[in-house]
Design an enzyme around this catalytic site. Sequence first.
Site, PDB file in Angstrom:
ATOM      1  N   CYS A 102      -9.354  55.861   4.983  1.00  0.00           N
ATOM      2  CA  CYS A 102     -10.396  56.863   5.223  1.00  0.00           C
ATOM      3  C   CYS A 102     -11.065  56.521   6.550  1.00  0.00           C
ATOM      4  CB  CYS A 102     -11.403  56.833   4.071  1.00  0.00           C
ATOM      5  SG  CYS A 102     -12.770  57.991   4.259  1.00  0.00           S
ATOM      6  N   CYS A 116     -24.813  63.083   1.041  1.00  0.00           N
ATOM      7  CA  CYS A 116     -24.032  62.104   1.803  1.00  0.00           C
ATOM      8  C   CYS A 116     -24.959  61.109   2.493  1.00  0.00           C
ATOM      9  CB  CYS A 116     -23.175  62.840   2.838  1.00  0.00           C
ATOM     10  SG  CYS A 116     -22.156  61.739   3.840  1.00  0.00           S
ATOM     11  N   LEU A 218     -16.474  71.945  -0.572  1.00  0.00           N
ATOM     12  CA  LEU A 218     -16.986  73.199  -1.131  1.00  0.00           C
ATOM     13  C   LEU A 218     -18.286  72.962  -1.887  1.00  0.00           C
ATOM     14  CD1 LEU A 218     -16.581  76.199  -1.747  1.00  0.00           C
ATOM     15  CD2 LEU A 218     -15.040  75.541  -3.599  1.00  0.00           C
ATOM     16  N   HIS A 219     -18.198  72.261  -3.004  1.00  0.00           N
ATOM     17  CA  HIS A 219     -19.339  71.732  -3.756  1.00  0.00           C
ATOM     18  C   HIS A 219     -20.217  72.765  -4.457  1.00  0.00           C
ATOM     19  CE1 HIS A 219     -17.864  68.286  -1.811  1.00  0.00           C
ATOM     20  NE2 HIS A 219     -18.653  68.275  -0.757  1.00  0.00           N
ATOM     21  N   ASN A 293     -21.482  60.006  -6.297  1.00  0.00           N
ATOM     22  CA  ASN A 293     -21.650  58.557  -6.152  1.00  0.00           C
ATOM     23  C   ASN A 293     -23.042  58.259  -5.612  1.00  0.00           C
ATOM     24  OD1 ASN A 293     -18.844  57.750  -6.783  1.00  0.00           O
ATOM     25  ND2 ASN A 293     -18.355  58.887  -4.924  1.00  0.00           N
ATOM     26  N   CYS A 336     -16.811  57.885  -1.904  1.00  0.00           N
ATOM     27  CA  CYS A 336     -17.100  59.139  -1.206  1.00  0.00           C
ATOM     28  C   CYS A 336     -18.600  59.372  -1.092  1.00  0.00           C
ATOM     29  CB  CYS A 336     -16.435  60.293  -1.964  1.00  0.00           C
ATOM     30  SG  CYS A 336     -16.680  61.897  -1.198  1.00  0.00           S
TER      31      CYS A 336
END
Length: 343
Positions: A102, A116, A218-219, A293, A336
């Site tokens: 990643c 995020c 998308l979420h 997360n 993530c």
Amino acid sequence: MESFYNLSFSDLEGQLKKNGLKTTAASLLFNWHYKKKNISPCVNNVSKDTISYIADNYNFELPKIHTVHEAEDRTVKFLFELSDGRRVESVLIPFHNKYSICLSSQVGCAMKCSFCFTGTQGLKRNLDASEIIGQFLGANQWLRTNRPDEERILNIVFMGQGEPLHNFDAVKKACEIFIAQEGMSIGIQKITISTSGYIPGLQRWKNEIPGVNLALSLHAVDDEIRNELIPINRKYPLREVLDYIDDLPLSKKQFVTYEYLLIADLNDSEAHARELGELLKGKRAYINIIPFNPFPGSNYQRPSDEKADGFKRILGEYKIPTLIRKTKGDDVLAACGQLNTAD
């Protein structure tokens, strides 16, 4: 002095030709530095003039590994220090003694997605292609030394720090270097670029990087929720984003991945699942459900496993391939949404 790792194969051929040198050396140099992953100068079958030109004009320095965190599940998170002292994180994700990597594309991120950790630090600067390539090569060197029987990075995902399509030119150049047959020769469909829906990049995708896999963060289907999670949805609404994605050429076995971050009591109801199913049914779609997360300072909560399983079951009614992504590396903040290098 420019980094050698900023040159695509055609760039290198062009520079050699411009300086009166044999362009056949480009294949030898790419093979030496990418396929064989040597940092020392290539002297086999290369003219003295070419050796001298490369030595005088290019360096082979890689981002320095500042810190390595190894998770219990063998995920590895790297903190790379760049030449200006800035830092980025990248992650090796294990599967069957092989790895996906990643990669980050920016120091920080301008998108300010509320789910995020990277979004909390803002955008510091773009990475250049050599700094993206350098993460891959640095991680590969670490594997050679520390896990020599597992030195295989099969997949590349641009899902680290930054919005890849906000740094389109460098990401495109890095992809060209990754897939060059004379060098790493990574299959184009082994590369996935994730975007929050940055339309200026999607407008260029069709003509400039066709064949690379696309993943959309998308979420949420509902604009009110998506505006909260992904603020650029106000500027680049989901319906417009989907119009561009629907127009992308896909190979016979290719699909678009739609990432759906599942957050407790926000977007995890049966109604939300059915809205998502209705939106994507009939498309060449694959859904990745990502249970949230947690990270320091976040107010969101992770849903229960039962909730995630129920969400997936409902999507199954719409015949859309769906996977609940297994969380890896969360004990070292490598999962993530957990990457952050704020000072």
